[in-house]
Design an enzyme around this catalytic site. Sequence first.
Site, PDB file in Angstrom:
ATOM      1  N   LYS A 170      36.903   5.299   0.153  1.00  0.00           N
ATOM      2  CA  LYS A 170      36.739   4.208  -0.808  1.00  0.00           C
ATOM      3  C   LYS A 170      37.502   2.973  -0.329  1.00  0.00           C
ATOM      4  O   LYS A 170      38.732   2.982  -0.268  1.00  0.00           O
ATOM      5  CB  LYS A 170      37.305   4.600  -2.178  1.00  0.00           C
ATOM      6  CG  LYS A 170      36.996   3.545  -3.235  1.00  0.00           C
ATOM      7  CD  LYS A 170      37.885   3.654  -4.464  1.00  0.00           C
ATOM      8  CE  LYS A 170      39.129   2.832  -4.383  1.00  0.00           C
ATOM      9  NZ  LYS A 170      38.906   1.378  -4.381  1.00  0.00           N
TER      10      LYS A 170
ATOM     11  N   GLU B 159      50.670   5.359   3.203  1.00  0.00           N
ATOM     12  CA  GLU B 159      51.125   4.230   4.031  1.00  0.00           C
ATOM     13  C   GLU B 159      51.251   3.039   3.098  1.00  0.00           C
ATOM     14  O   GLU B 159      50.245   2.511   2.627  1.00  0.00           O
ATOM     15  CB  GLU B 159      50.113   3.936   5.149  1.00  0.00           C
ATOM     16  CG  GLU B 159      50.014   5.025   6.191  1.00  0.00           C
ATOM     17  CD  GLU B 159      51.243   5.123   7.086  1.00  0.00           C
ATOM     18  OE1 GLU B 159      52.179   4.310   6.948  1.00  0.00           O
ATOM     19  OE2 GLU B 159      51.278   6.030   7.929  1.00  0.00           O
TER      20      GLU B 159
ATOM     21  N   GLU C 103      50.646   8.109  10.534  1.00  0.00           N
ATOM     22  CA  GLU C 103      49.298   7.940  11.075  1.00  0.00           C
ATOM     23  C   GLU C 103      49.410   7.708  12.582  1.00  0.00           C
ATOM     24  O   GLU C 103      50.443   7.254  13.077  1.00  0.00           O
ATOM     25  CB  GLU C 103      48.583   6.758  10.404  1.00  0.00           C
ATOM     26  CG  GLU C 103      48.377   7.006   8.919  1.00  0.00           C
ATOM     27  CD  GLU C 103      47.319   6.119   8.270  1.00  0.00           C
ATOM     28  OE1 GLU C 103      47.524   4.917   8.177  1.00  0.00           O
ATOM     29  OE2 GLU C 103      46.281   6.654   7.858  1.00  0.00           O
TER      30      GLU C 103
ATOM     31  N   CYS D 201      51.027  -5.129   6.412  1.00  0.00           N
ATOM     32  CA  CYS D 201      52.113  -4.323   5.841  1.00  0.00           C
ATOM     33  C   CYS D 201      53.369  -4.452   6.667  1.00  0.00           C
ATOM     34  O   CYS D 201      54.466  -4.550   6.132  1.00  0.00           O
ATOM     35  CB  CYS D 201      51.677  -2.867   5.747  1.00  0.00           C
ATOM     36  SG  CYS D 201      51.062  -2.211   7.307  1.00  0.00           S
TER      37      CYS D 201
ATOM     38  N   TRP E 101      42.819  -4.138   1.297  1.00  0.00           N
ATOM     39  CA  TRP E 101      41.923  -5.238   1.637  1.00  0.00           C
ATOM     40  C   TRP E 101      42.362  -6.054   2.846  1.00  0.00           C
ATOM     41  O   TRP E 101      41.668  -6.984   3.239  1.00  0.00           O
ATOM     42  CB  TRP E 101      41.765  -6.189   0.440  1.00  0.00           C
ATOM     43  CG  TRP E 101      43.039  -6.583  -0.254  1.00  0.00           C
ATOM     44  CD1 TRP E 101      43.515  -6.068  -1.429  1.00  0.00           C
ATOM     45  CD2 TRP E 101      44.006  -7.558   0.159  1.00  0.00           C
ATOM     46  NE1 TRP E 101      44.724  -6.652  -1.773  1.00  0.00           N
ATOM     47  CE2 TRP E 101      45.040  -7.581  -0.797  1.00  0.00           C
ATOM     48  CE3 TRP E 101      44.114  -8.422   1.255  1.00  0.00           C
ATOM     49  CZ2 TRP E 101      46.160  -8.411  -0.710  1.00  0.00           C
ATOM     50  CZ3 TRP E 101      45.223  -9.253   1.354  1.00  0.00           C
ATOM     51  CH2 TRP E 101      46.221  -9.243   0.378  1.00  0.00           C
ATOM     52  N   ASN E 102      43.516  -5.745   3.425  1.00  0.00           N
ATOM     53  CA  ASN E 102      43.998  -6.640   4.491  1.00  0.00           C
ATOM     54  C   ASN E 102      43.350  -6.356   5.851  1.00  0.00           C
ATOM     55  O   ASN E 102      42.987  -7.267   6.582  1.00  0.00           O
ATOM     56  CB  ASN E 102      45.519  -6.629   4.583  1.00  0.00           C
ATOM     57  CG  ASN E 102      46.093  -5.261   4.832  1.00  0.00           C
ATOM     58  OD1 ASN E 102      45.460  -4.240   4.562  1.00  0.00           O
ATOM     59  ND2 ASN E 102      47.306  -5.217   5.339  1.00  0.00           N
TER      60      ASN E 102
ATOM     61  N   THR F   2      50.901   1.655  -6.349  1.00  0.00           N
ATOM     62  CA  THR F   2      49.744   2.556  -6.410  1.00  0.00           C
ATOM     63  C   THR F   2      50.045   3.868  -5.693  1.00  0.00           C
ATOM     64  O   THR F   2      49.615   4.940  -6.143  1.00  0.00           O
ATOM     65  CB  THR F   2      48.494   1.893  -5.804  1.00  0.00           C
ATOM     66  OG1 THR F   2      48.338   0.605  -6.372  1.00  0.00           O
ATOM     67  CG2 THR F   2      47.242   2.702  -6.079  1.00  0.00           C
TER      68      THR F   2
ATOM     69  N   SER G  53      49.633  -0.382  -1.863  1.00  0.00           N
ATOM     70  CA  SER G  53      50.943  -0.809  -2.365  1.00  0.00           C
ATOM     71  C   SER G  53      51.810   0.388  -2.763  1.00  0.00           C
ATOM     72  O   SER G  53      51.303   1.484  -3.040  1.00  0.00           O
ATOM     73  CB  SER G  53      50.742  -1.724  -3.567  1.00  0.00           C
ATOM     74  OG  SER G  53      50.125  -0.995  -4.607  1.00  0.00           O
TER      75      SER G  53
END
Length: 481
Positions: free
Chosen positions: A167, A240, A448, A274, A143-144, A222, A219
Amino acid sequence: MSDFVMTIGGDSVPAGESFGVHNPATGEVFAHAPECSRTQLDAAFDSAAKAYRDWKTDEDLRRATLLRMADVLLASAGTIAPVLTAEQGKPLGDANMEVFAAAIWCQYFANLETPSQTIQDDADALVDVVRRPLGVVAAITPWNFPLTLAFWKIAPALLAGNTMVLKPSPFTPLSTLKTVELLRSVVPPGVLNVVSGGDDLGAWMTGHPVPRKITFTGSIETGKKVAQSAAPDLKRVTLELGGNDPAIVLDDADPTWVAKAIFAGAFNNNGQVCSAIKRVYVPEALYDDVVDALASHASATKVGDGTEPDTKLGPINNAPQFERVKELVADAISGGAKAVTGGHPMDRPGYFFEPTILAGLSDGTRIVDEEQFGPALPVVSYRDLDDAVERANATHFGLSGSVWGTDADRAYEVAGRLECGTAWVNTHLALAPQQPFGGFKWSGIGIENGPWGLAEFSEVQVMHRSRADDGLNISIAGLVS
Ligand code: NAD
């Protein structure tokens, strides 16, 4: 705001059920997002699998599509950015920058050469090493930076010839839904699908039989679940994950100069980055000066609703994260730390927290050891540089870090000792589409961006054409002859 739809197979998919999305500046639900059912998720993967058959064969179309996507994004910033500010909280200018970054990533990958190498070309054989796409990619985002981080995945995955089901986070689904809806005008049906829902939907995706690759940003907790879920099917994964970036100030640094730059590297996006600076190590002799300078930047920063033009920092994105920042700051203060400035939630609706500088604390305090992911920065003093480097590295995190000093060569040498994916000198958060990004240790698996990021969306294929008369040129024979 209303009318947010999923895109599956190029069409709007009506929601059976929906969930509320909060504006973090008010704490109130301001819109609803569709709740994807299992049947709809199956349909999304099915349409991505069907679209893959043609998409993988036409590299020119893929490059042209990415450029058209960039054009749509640039033309749509005025529509997308206010949605992003409403659901994420960031100032409107920063939301616009996210949309521009998404466009820049599309343009960069549209023009990036796809690697192919001839490793043998002689009388025996022609041997090429090429890259092939993986198939359908499942992409899951946090969400950041909902849009920027989605396009770190979309642009390379699509260029490589894959199709995608994406998603976004349930805290910030709307800007992604709206963006993919707008992109329908230029992306062939099924190539880029977007679904929305809660964490369960993410788990359904990682356990689904169709995708061959999971690309995940979120996170560490997760990320480990994603890796477990991908393992039985040997799906490829890029993870990531979280960071706890140290900034080490050297004894020849100018406290005023470094404090300004470190403040920017720590409080960007309200600390919800992050790879933001999350702990600062300062030599004892400079400690008070650096702390005071950081505190004056923090107290001078305008915090407010992202729609107000002079807002520099918005609210924390969501209630659980707000509670976490509160808890970590209170824990530090109860352990003897001093909030030189800030230290409290702001007295207004929404998830606003005062920009906080914490002094008089050390490693072993939760906010130093854990990822706070919010507007509170601990500043730790050190006497011995080797000890500071060791403390900076004494963690499961390894995303990035920075070293600050007037003698840049010395700072560069110290930065090389940090165990992390990106080690900056006299800067932090300098990121670019051509620059690989990834974490050491628990901060991630894979890379990435740049050609390295592109490679993660493909497999190596060896194309070996025999030129031997009898077709029996077994390569080991070539090596020993
Ligand atoms: P999160 O892990 O809670 O959620 C990330 C995404 O995963 C969301 O879309 C969520 O719905 C989904 N999800 C949750 N449970 C799942 C499961 N079991 N299976 C599959 N998907 C699941 O993270 P967050 O709170 O949204 O984001 C903040 C974290 O992300 C921080 O730790 C931050 O450091 C990290 N992050 C890392 C990077 C990076 O590039 N390394 C970038 C941004 C954020």
